[in-house]
Enzyme design. Structure first.
Site, mmCIF file in Angstrom:
data_model
loop_
_atom_site.group_PDB
_atom_site.id
_atom_site.type_symbol
_atom_site.label_atom_id
_atom_site.label_comp_id
_atom_site.label_asym_id
_atom_site.label_seq_id
_atom_site.Cartn_x
_atom_site.Cartn_y
_atom_site.Cartn_z
ATOM 1 N N ILE A 181 40.773 46.255 49.190
ATOM 2 C CA ILE A 181 39.681 45.317 49.446
ATOM 3 C C ILE A 181 39.870 44.011 48.685
ATOM 4 C CG2 ILE A 181 38.038 47.122 50.035
ATOM 5 C CD1 ILE A 181 36.928 46.979 47.214
ATOM 6 N N GLY A 182 41.150 43.721 48.393
ATOM 7 C CA GLY A 182 41.464 42.527 47.635
ATOM 8 C C GLY A 182 41.810 42.814 46.193
ATOM 9 N N THR A 183 41.849 44.083 45.844
ATOM 10 C CA THR A 183 42.062 44.486 44.453
ATOM 11 C C THR A 183 43.528 44.576 44.065
ATOM 12 O OG1 THR A 183 41.958 46.783 45.173
ATOM 13 C CG2 THR A 183 39.906 45.795 44.373
ATOM 14 N N GLU A 202 35.642 47.842 37.913
ATOM 15 C CA GLU A 202 34.217 47.648 37.651
ATOM 16 C C GLU A 202 33.861 47.409 36.188
ATOM 17 O OE1 GLU A 202 31.917 50.182 40.916
ATOM 18 O OE2 GLU A 202 33.775 51.152 40.287
ATOM 19 N N THR A 209 47.501 41.915 38.733
ATOM 20 C CA THR A 209 46.272 42.199 39.477
ATOM 21 C C THR A 209 45.202 42.796 38.572
ATOM 22 O OG1 THR A 209 47.295 44.289 40.185
ATOM 23 C CG2 THR A 209 47.391 42.434 41.712
ATOM 24 N N PRO A 265 49.885 44.382 35.478
ATOM 25 C CA PRO A 265 49.113 43.424 34.677
ATOM 26 C C PRO A 265 48.576 42.237 35.464
ATOM 27 C CG PRO A 265 51.093 44.106 33.498
ATOM 28 C CD PRO A 265 51.204 44.666 34.880
#
Length: 701
Positions: A451-453, A665, A594, A592
């Site tokens: 999801i873009g992570t 998160e 991302t 590292p």
């Protein structure tokens, strides 16, 4: 340091998102939202809409197909005349073009039997009740010792209430679905989702289909922040419309409609009592939460659960109470529970430090623990103190003014604040396959979501390491429910859960590659020995369900410390975050590049939570007043001047084969409290309701 493997496709536009798939003969849907906050649909007049050239059909509670399966909550679209909240989807138009569909939706006339909605969360609401469970693994309430008596006898006490507003996820890509039914009754969904396997099973259940009759495709997703963790009404609407007109149908939820139909973080009212001795050591912690749910479906944010994790205290209580209101159903938003809960707890810890005359970092260190306070389980690893000390050194905490409201630069008041962070190291069973080709390349397949992570890149690194192959020889295919079943991209569990399945599949493949395998097409002679791959390739699979059942009992959590320096304009009350630092202990960091992006993204959202984000409910009409990004404010580059994230080295053998913890998160957890604590240090004013706006500061400045 590895760049995102899909970056070129994204910047060149080759990466396709849900609404962009080039399906022939496609039609478009537009939704009609309820214009009342509570009541019933008396009639739906579609005559004017159907007269518009290009309109194919109008669906509503009066003529929509019945759902053959077991639709739950908000997915029971058009199955009832009941209006549960303002903005609920009550009809949909399908037309040849998007413009026609939207114009026709405006022409649909709905007559209502209206009632006065109840939309305001308050602490004394007569409808408060205790949910059975906050989620499948957490009880609503916990209690140890005699917390009330211990609090009353404490030498230093803090008794405060904090509030957080409703907040909306607002991913860049809206919730969008392209639905296509084949002649044999198979449904293909190109969907913007955090979990193609979850959408597959839920939509199959909703339409009464066998799971194999639904395929969900989502290789690229433009953000979700939790709101795309489970299917929302847009998926059902697109599928229902496509079946009704016998053509593929695209439906993207407009930004303004997302505020009512795609989830949000519930507002909270949190009452916290902390009791400590004169040295600041806690002996009583009480954290009681009131939050809202809808009349459609219960959702309970696990807000007080981080208080069960953080600090040593022999007498403890946490509780959750819900109020059913005429509002949309709340949903997941980045670090649900931990984000609002740690804002309140870490703000209260700052107040306790002031009351006890102890440095806020020292107070937290004195109350550190080597076991989870509520469960008694030992931590698999806990480096909170290391994060606090590393951050204090890097941030220059020793130069912090000793008293609030004493440092000025011109007409700006300057302050520094700190807060701790935590997030569970979740792990779920998953499946994966790994395939070797004769040319020396490998393909890994799993129905995970990026999801873009940077999940695609992290899984490729994990596979390459396990296979002892070059990264360029490994391809990871994900985002398709036809691949081995995977859990959602949520709970910061993706890399741990999917990565373990990938490791096991790659290990199984290596074993096959290095063992004589009988049976070529003739069925007799070996066709691979010591690494040789036959022309048809080799494949191996893994399922980690059994492996997770045998894990040792530990409390597994990531920890961190957030530091913020703010300036407050003494004349206008405007708050600016000058600089922010997050220091985290999250096991092994897979990539590292991302990882830093994820930490900083979470911290940026924390700045928004502290200073900007608030969905304002209109009590009369029962709707959020600010329903777009012109009115619902999120941080921009000018708001984030200097944000940095680092991590301490942490080796934890009790996690997974990679030794990793989730990082998506924890960056937002504690960030708002750090900013709020810095504002107090700058001004001497304690704002206990978010966001901290000039209007809340000016009366006391």
């Amino acid at each position: 340091m590895t760049e995102r493997l899909e970056s070129r496709e994204k910047v060149t536009g080759e990466a396709l998102y849900a609404f962009e798939y080039p399906v022939e003969d496609v039609a478009y849907a537009a939704a009609v939202q309820a214009g009342i906050g509570r009541g019933e649909v008396r009639s739906v007049d579609t005559e004017a809409a159907l007269r518009l050239p290009g309109v194919l059909t109008v669906l509503s509670c009066e003529d929509a197909p019945r759902l053959d399966g077991e639709p739950e909550g908000e997915l029971a679209l058009f199955q009832s005349r009941t209006v549960s909240y303002r903005g609920q989807f009550i009809a949909a138009v399908v037309a040849e073009t998007l413009e026609t569909a939207r114009e026709a939706a405006r022409l649909v006339q709905v007559d209502y039997a209206s009632e006065t909605p109840d939309v305001r969360l308050r602490d004394d609401h007569p409808g408060r009740y205790k949910p059975d469970k906050v989620n499948p693994v957490f009880p609503a309430d916990t209690e140890q010792g005699d917390p009330q008596a211990a609090f009353r006898s404490s030498a230093v006490r803090v008794d405060v209430t904090y509030t957080t507003p409703a907040e909306h996820n607002n991913p860049m890509e809206p919730h969008a679905t392209l639905a296509d039914w084949s002649e044999d009754g198979t449904l293909t969904l190109y969907d913007s989702t955090q979990g193609s396997s979850t959408v597959q099973s839920t939509i199959a259940r909703t339409f009464g289909l066998d799971r194999t009759r639904v395929r969900v495709v989502a290789p690229h997703v433009g953000g979700g922040f939790g709101s795309k963790g489970v299917p929302k009404p847009n998926v059902v609407l697109a599928a229902m419309a496509a079946r009704a007109v016998g053509r593929p149908v695209k439906f993207a939820v407009p930004r303004q409609q997302m505020f009512a139909t795609t989830g949000y973080r519930t507002p909270t009212i949190q009452h916290i009592k902390l009791g400590a001795d004169v040295d600041g050591r806690l002996n009583a912690v009480l954290h009681d939460v009131v939050e809202q749910t809808s009349t459609v479906q219960e959702f309970a944010e696990q807000t007080a659960t981080p208080t069960r994790v953080m600090y040593r205290a022999p007498n403890r209580r946490t509780s959750h109470r819900l109020v059913r209101l005429d509002v949309p159903t709340p949903s997941w938003m980045r670090a649900p529970g931990e984000t609002p809960g740690m804002y309140a707890l870490e703000s209260a810890m700052d107040e306790l430090a002031v009351a006890a005359g102890i440095d806020p970092i020292e107070l937290r260190i004195r109350n550190d623990t080597d076991h989870e306070p509520d469960s008694g389980l030992p931590f698999s690893s806990r480096n909170l103190v290391a994060c606090l000390r590393e951050g204090a050194d890097r941030f220059g905490w020793a130069g912090r003014a000793p008293s609030p409201g004493t440092r000025w630069e011109g007409r700006k008041r300057i302050g520094m604040g700190v807060a701790a962070s935590t997030y569970p190291a979740y792990m779920s069973p998953n499946r994966a396959t790994a395939r070797a080709e004769p040319d020396g390349t490998f393909t890994v397949r799993i129905a995970a979501a990026d999801i873009g992570t940077g999940a695609r890149t992290a899984l490729a690194l994990i596979a390459a390491e396990t296979l002892k192959a070059d990264l360029g020889d490994v391809t990871v295919e994900l985002g398709d429910s036809s691949f081995p079943k995977a859990t959602v991209a949520g709970g910061s569990s993706g890399t741990a859960s999917w990565g373990t399945a990938v490791v096991r599949a790659c290990e199984a493949l290596r074993e096959r590659m290095n063992t004589a395998v009988p049976g070529g097409r003739g069925g007799s002679s070996p066709h691979t020995v010591n690494g040789a791959v036959p022309p048809e390739g080799l494949e191996a699979s893994a399922d980690t369900t059994a492996e997770l059942k045998d894990r040792e009992e530990y409390a597994r959590h990531a920890f961190g410390a957030q530091f913020a320096e703010v300036e407050v304009d003494a004349d206008t009350g405007e708050v600016r975050v000058r600089r922010m630092l997050g220091v985290f202990a999250a096991g092994r960091i897979i990539n590292p590049t991302t990882a830093r992006s994820q930490f900083i993204g979470g911290m940026t959202m924390g700045i928004g939570m502290a200073l900007l984000e608030e969905s304002v409910m209109d009590a009369e009409f029962g709707d959020h007043l600010n329903r777009d990004l012109a009115q619902y404010h999120v941080p921009v580059c000018a708001d984030v001047r200097d944000v940095e994230a680092v991590w301490v080295e942490e080796s934890d053998p009790h996690l997974n084969p990679m030794g990793s913890k989730g990082i998506g998160e924890i960056g937002i957890v504690g960030a708002a409290a750090a900013v709020g604590n810095a504002v107090h240090h700058a001004t001497g004013i304690r704002v206990r309701g978010l966001p901290i706006t000039p209007a809340r500061l000016l009366p006391d400045l």
